[in-house]
Every structure is written in C-alpha cells, then in structure tokens.
Write a protein that holds these residues in place. Structure first.
Motif, mmCIF file in Angstrom:
data_model
loop_
_atom_site.group_PDB
_atom_site.id
_atom_site.type_symbol
_atom_site.label_atom_id
_atom_site.label_comp_id
_atom_site.label_asym_id
_atom_site.label_seq_id
_atom_site.Cartn_x
_atom_site.Cartn_y
_atom_site.Cartn_z
ATOM 1 N N ALA A 135 -26.476 22.973 -12.673
ATOM 2 C CA ALA A 135 -26.489 21.513 -12.781
ATOM 3 C C ALA A 135 -26.684 21.059 -14.223
ATOM 4 O O ALA A 135 -26.192 19.995 -14.622
ATOM 5 N N PHE A 136 -27.404 21.861 -15.008
ATOM 6 C CA PHE A 136 -27.708 21.500 -16.393
ATOM 7 C C PHE A 136 -26.579 21.864 -17.362
ATOM 8 O O PHE A 136 -26.509 21.322 -18.461
ATOM 9 N N ARG A 137 -25.715 22.769 -16.962
ATOM 10 C CA ARG A 137 -24.729 23.332 -17.884
ATOM 11 C C ARG A 137 -23.853 22.241 -18.509
ATOM 12 O O ARG A 137 -23.216 21.451 -17.820
ATOM 13 N N GLY A 138 -23.860 22.203 -19.839
ATOM 14 C CA GLY A 138 -23.016 21.269 -20.572
ATOM 15 C C GLY A 138 -23.491 19.831 -20.568
ATOM 16 O O GLY A 138 -22.811 18.955 -21.108
ATOM 17 N N ARG A 139 -24.663 19.556 -20.000
ATOM 18 C CA ARG A 139 -25.138 18.177 -19.874
ATOM 19 C C ARG A 139 -26.056 17.806 -21.038
ATOM 20 O O ARG A 139 -27.051 18.482 -21.309
ATOM 21 N N ALA A 141 -27.716 14.937 -21.114
ATOM 22 C CA ALA A 141 -28.772 14.066 -20.591
ATOM 23 C C ALA A 141 -30.121 14.780 -20.633
ATOM 24 O O ALA A 141 -30.191 16.009 -20.529
ATOM 25 N N PRO A 142 -31.216 14.029 -20.780
ATOM 26 C CA PRO A 142 -32.547 14.648 -20.764
ATOM 27 C C PRO A 142 -32.784 15.402 -19.458
ATOM 28 O O PRO A 142 -32.352 14.967 -18.388
ATOM 29 N N VAL A 143 -33.486 16.500 -19.559
ATOM 30 C CA VAL A 143 -33.725 17.324 -18.380
ATOM 31 C C VAL A 143 -34.442 16.532 -17.293
ATOM 32 O O VAL A 143 -34.163 16.699 -16.095
ATOM 33 N N ASN A 158 -40.486 10.374 -10.078
ATOM 34 C CA ASN A 158 -41.141 10.351 -11.381
ATOM 35 C C ASN A 158 -42.470 11.100 -11.408
ATOM 36 O O ASN A 158 -42.774 11.812 -12.364
ATOM 37 N N ILE A 159 -43.271 10.939 -10.364
ATOM 38 C CA ILE A 159 -44.585 11.595 -10.357
ATOM 39 C C ILE A 159 -44.437 13.102 -10.466
ATOM 40 O O ILE A 159 -45.024 13.757 -11.345
ATOM 41 N N TYR A 160 -43.631 13.669 -9.581
ATOM 42 C CA TYR A 160 -43.583 15.131 -9.477
ATOM 43 C C TYR A 160 -42.699 15.764 -10.543
ATOM 44 O O TYR A 160 -42.947 16.901 -10.950
ATOM 45 N N ALA A 161 -41.698 15.029 -11.036
ATOM 46 C CA ALA A 161 -40.929 15.531 -12.175
ATOM 47 C C ALA A 161 -41.826 15.609 -13.407
ATOM 48 O O ALA A 161 -41.795 16.585 -14.164
ATOM 49 N N THR A 162 -42.645 14.579 -13.612
ATOM 50 C CA THR A 162 -43.570 14.559 -14.752
ATOM 51 C C THR A 162 -44.538 15.729 -14.684
ATOM 52 O O THR A 162 -44.764 16.433 -15.681
ATOM 53 N N GLU A 163 -45.120 15.950 -13.518
ATOM 54 C CA GLU A 163 -46.089 17.033 -13.357
ATOM 55 C C GLU A 163 -45.441 18.403 -13.549
ATOM 56 O O GLU A 163 -45.988 19.280 -14.226
ATOM 57 N N ALA A 164 -44.265 18.597 -12.948
ATOM 58 C CA ALA A 164 -43.608 19.905 -13.027
ATOM 59 C C ALA A 164 -43.178 20.230 -14.453
ATOM 60 O O ALA A 164 -43.340 21.363 -14.920
ATOM 61 N N LEU A 165 -42.632 19.249 -15.157
ATOM 62 C CA LEU A 165 -42.217 19.488 -16.541
ATOM 63 C C LEU A 165 -43.412 19.843 -17.415
ATOM 64 O O LEU A 165 -43.329 20.731 -18.276
ATOM 65 N N ARG A 174 -35.777 16.921 -23.579
ATOM 66 C CA ARG A 174 -34.870 18.003 -23.973
ATOM 67 C C ARG A 174 -33.504 17.829 -23.321
ATOM 68 O O ARG A 174 -33.409 17.525 -22.125
ATOM 69 N N PRO A 175 -32.416 18.028 -24.065
ATOM 70 C CA PRO A 175 -31.097 18.021 -23.422
ATOM 71 C C PRO A 175 -31.049 19.098 -22.342
ATOM 72 O O PRO A 175 -31.471 20.235 -22.567
#
Length: 252
Positions: A135-139, A141-143, A158-165, A174-175
């Motif tokens: 999904a990230f390949r060539g993108r 956009a921020p991870v 937003n909550i769980y993406a923030t925590e996991a990152l 990061r791109p």
C-alpha cells in the motif's frame, strides 16, 4: 469518531443482548441523520430476527433473517445504548423487550448504508508487513495519512494511528514510500497491539465523554495512552505537534 475498538465494544454488547431476538418495532428520530435512512433498508425490518452482530472496520452489521443485514456507522460522535435518552436519538428499535438506541449529536451517522471498499481488518491474518509495504509503495503521502485511509486498513483512526506510530518509532509525516520492511513489520505489530489493548479496556473515552458502551460505561484506554491527547509523553518529555495537520488531524 468511534474507531475499531469502540465499534467492537458496541458489537460485543449488542451480540450478548440482541442476538437471536426479533425486531418488533423501530423508530426514526426527528430530526434524523443528515443522510436519510433508505426506505429499502427499513422494509421488512419489523419481524426480522437478528441472527448475528458483526463488524467491518468502523461499521456495525446486524445480520437478519431472510438473508438481509442492517449496516450502521456511528459517524463522528455516535453511540449505542440500551434505553438511555439524551435528546439525540436518531434511530431505535425494540427486540424482545429490549430497546436499542443510536445516539448521534452531530447527525453524521448512518443506518441502512452500504459498505464501501475497505482494506484488510488489522487484527486479521491478512494484515501484514507485506500488505502495508504494498500500500505504501511509491506513495509520497505521509505514512499516517495512509494508516487513516480505510481502503488501506479498515478501522484505524487518529487515536490508534498516533499510538501505533509512536510505539513503532515512525514519524507520522514520513513519506509512506520511505518505510522499510523492518519498519513496516514494527508498525504492523504495534497497530495490532494497541487495538487489542484498547478492545480489552472497552475503547477510549476522551474528556468530552462522547463514547460510552451500550451499558453506559466509559472506555478505559484513555488511562493508558502513550501520547494521544497528552502534553508530554509517558517518559516525561514534552510532545510537539507536526508543523501541519496530517489528513486533517493534529499529529504528534
């Protein structure tokens, strides 16, 4: 917005209380949701038996007899209760003497909607480092923006993406195309870990107390967050927001 752990908490409560019961009546609130409930979704609802309660991403699916399903999304601030009334009930139904109410102060929720194209369930075997890398390949956009994209992974907000990152030690801006195989593996593990912890604690109830489970209990994961909504991390160091919001969300 209720994310995967909150919706899963609601799903489990509904499954315990309404599975196997027959819907005897329903009421559409006034005013209802911003998007009208399709007439087709309500046709034949009365008299249908609830055979299962499932979840797909942030969507609730009430599986019904006659091969049908009533699909619901709680929108930005929706919740489900067994009888409580706060003046924001947009839809309710009775099943075996129990009243189930969908509350939505901002009216962005939906009942009788269709499922959009969704990515893999993050707690399923299909969510792996390889699926993230693809999904990230060539993108560019921020991870974090891609983690919030429901077509990439279903249910993460937003909550769980923030925590996991944060716990994976990946900067949210990061791109996506710069993420390595090792980082994707770490991010995949942390997404799964934070979601499992939050589900175990009944989801996250923030200071606005918008989310409570159908029995009226707040989620307890807010007591365990590492960074979300905090001014300093668990380590004691102050937290800084990214220069610009990512996908419209404040990011740390």
């Amino acid at each position: 917005m209720p994310e995967l752990p909150e919706v899963e908490t609601v799903r489990r409560a509904l499954e315990r209380r309404v599975k196997g019961r027959t819907i005897t009546a329903y009421t559409v609130g006034k005013p209802a949701f911003n998007r009208p409930i399709p007439a087709e979704a309500l046709r034949g609802l009365k008299g249908s038996r609830i055979t299962a309660v499932e979840r797909r991403g942030k969507y609730l699916l009430l599986k019904l007899s006659r091969g049908r399903a009533l699909i619901c999304h709680l929108g930005m601030s929706g919740s489900v209760s067994f009888g409580a009334d706060d003046g924001h009930v947009r839809f309710s139904f009775k099943a075996g003497g129990l009243t189930v109410k969908i509350h939505d102060p901002r009216r962005f929720g939906r009942v009788g909607c269709s499922l959009p194209e969704l990515g893999p369930e993050p707690l399923s075997p299909g969510f792996t480092a390889e699926t993230l890398l693809a999904a990230f390949r060539g993108r560019k956009a921020p991870v974090k923006a891609l983690l919030l994209d429901q077509a990439v992974v279903a249910g993460v907000g937003n909550i769980y993406a923030t925590e996991a990152l944060f716990t994976a030690r990946v900067r949210p801006q990061r791109p996506a195309r710069s993420i390595t195989r090792k980082e994707a593996g770490s991010l995949c593990r942390e997404v799964k870990a934070v979601l499992r912890k939050a589900i175990k604690m009944g989801g996250t109830t923030l200071n606005d107390e918008a989310f409570k489970d159908p029995e009226g209990r707040p989620g307890r994961f807010a007591l365990r967050v590492a960074v979300y909504g905090r001014k300093q991390g668990a380590c004691g160091h102050p937290l800084k927001s990214t220069p610009k919001p990512i996908a419209g969300r404040t990011s740390l």
